[in-house]
Design an enzyme around this catalytic site. Structure first.
Site, PDB file in Angstrom:
ATOM      1  CG  ASP A  86      25.047 121.993  72.685  1.00  0.00           C
ATOM      2  OD1 ASP A  86      26.113 121.698  72.113  1.00  0.00           O
ATOM      3  OD2 ASP A  86      23.949 121.909  72.120  1.00  0.00           O
ATOM      4  N   GLY A 110      31.365 124.010  62.589  1.00  0.00           N
ATOM      5  CA  GLY A 110      31.716 122.631  62.306  1.00  0.00           C
ATOM      6  C   GLY A 110      33.158 122.482  61.865  1.00  0.00           C
ATOM      7  CE  LYS A 149      29.070 118.336  58.696  1.00  0.00           C
ATOM      8  NZ  LYS A 149      28.005 118.599  57.700  1.00  0.00           N
TER       9      LYS A 149
END
Length: 395
Positions: free
Chosen positions: A163, A92, A131
């Site tokens: 992703d 993060g 985030k």
């Protein structure tokens, strides 16, 4: 030899965006050493430590457990660094800065390091500190806006391209940087934003908007009766076949494949504009044919007739699909804790490179092996580090 034989990667990734990147490189032959926290590891492991989510994204890697919050653990990582070509992280915002493991720090230890960073919104801009997970990136890139029925709300897409799609783009960038390094001797930092990477998969959707003047619309399963989903025999949730007859010739093939050559001369369907205007009537004619067949039979007859079509396979179907099995895409591997597990393979097939798929590692299962080879640590040194909680090994 494996294509990336000799390439060594320190993998400080978690969940999926980063792990998909390093797995792709491992499947091409790179030596990927995954650095995890002792005791818990990648949170993608789940409560058991060997959850299926972790197993499917971390094959062909080695695992080293090091406590990077401990100064001695951080020093171990930096001592290892000269043995590697690439460092990859997708933590993060601000985490690497807090650990003081930034590009400048690592470059001082190994000047030609390739330092790769996957971030939700990149390292700059007003959203840089936000985030991000897969679906957040997909929403921010427009994927939700084009998914769903035309008169319905935006929908969450099924595939996790936010992703894994980002990870594959990073793997490509790392491969390019490695070739550049072989030519110039120089490393570099690579940054990939998940939001920006995801837009690559929307280029077709954006291509009808006059370069950003109009937003693409949702169209459900397609607006044309020759390019949509049809029910088949059975009452299962996925007893459907998708037809994508794009060209006039494919429309002719479709009519012949379903035994309805007469439709070609029907004034309601003769021209594309007529088929669009009479879509419901044409869909009824086609569906009468598909409902008389199961989805595989419908697919076979259509495909053999020259019509692009596929049965709607569910995720379980993939593991026993005769086509994928015959092509060797489905692999059975031995996992140290789970026994035999079945994994889907890697699409790229290279005539001069073959890398067998190996099961994902247990947490810390290669700590002793890697630190011994990289740093020359003997068993006594390892026992001391383990007792101090600086490194971890399987219990």
């Amino acid at each position: 030899m494996p294509a990336l034989d000799g390439l060594r990667i320190l993998d400080m990734t978690q969940y999926e965006a980063g792990t998909s990147c390093t797995q792709a490189l491992a499947w091409l032959g790179a030596d990927v050493v995954k650095v995890e926290a002792p005791g818990r590891g990648d949170p993608g492991r789940g409560p058991s430590g060997n959850g299926e989510y972790f197993v499917v994204w971390n094959s062909n890697k080695r695992s080293v457990a090091i406590d990077l919050k401990n100064p001695r653990g951080r020093a171990l990582l930096l001592d290892m660094l000269p043995n590697y070509d690439v460092f990859v992280e997708n933590y993060g915002p601000g985490v690497m800065e807090k650990l003081n493991l930034t590009y400048d720090v690592m470059k001082a230890v190994k000047p030609d390091i390739i330092y790769a960073r996957l971030k939700g919104f990149g390292l700059s801009g007003p959203w840089a500190d936000y985030k991000c997970y897969d679906m957040v990136a997909q929403s921010a890139a427009g994927a939700f806006s084009i998914t769903g029925e035309a008169d319905g709300p935006p929908l969450r897409p099924g595939p996790t391209t936010g992703d894994a799609g980002t990870g594959v783009q990073m793997a490509l960038a790392i491969s390019a940087a490695y070739i550049q390094k072989l030519n110039t001797g120089k490393g570099q930092m690579i940054e990939v934003s998940m939001q920006e990477a995801m837009t690559y998969y929307l280029r077709t959707a954006t291509s009808g908007g006059n370069y950003g003047e109009r937003a693409a619309r949702r169209s459900g399963n397609g607006g044309l009766p020759t390019m949509t989903l049809y029910r088949c025999q059975g009452d299962g949730a996925n007893d459907y076949v998708y037809i994508m007859a794009v060209t006039p010739r494919m429309w002719e093939s479709l009519a012949h494949a379903i035994g309805r050559a007469d439709l070609l001369e029907d004034p309601r369907f003769k021209e594309p504009r007529n088929r669009y205007a009479n879509a419901e009537a044409l869909q009824a004619e086609i569906e009468a044919w598909t409902l008389a067949r199961d989805k595989y039979q419908a697919m076979r007859e259509l495909a053999e007739g020259g019509v692009p079509a596929s049965a709607v396979l569910d995720t379980a179907d993939l593991y026993r699909n005769p086509h994928l099995v015959e092509r060797g895409f489905v692999h059975e591997v031995e996992h140290d804790a789970l026994g035999k597990v079945t994994l889907l393979g890697w699409a790229a097939r290279m005539s001069e490179s073959h890398v067998p798929i190996k099961a994902a590692p247990l947490l810390g299962s290669h700590t002793r092996e890697v630190l011994g080879a990289d740093l020359g640590l003997d068993d006594a040194a390892m026992e001391e580090l383990s007792a101090a909680g600086i490194v971890g090994e399987p219990g």
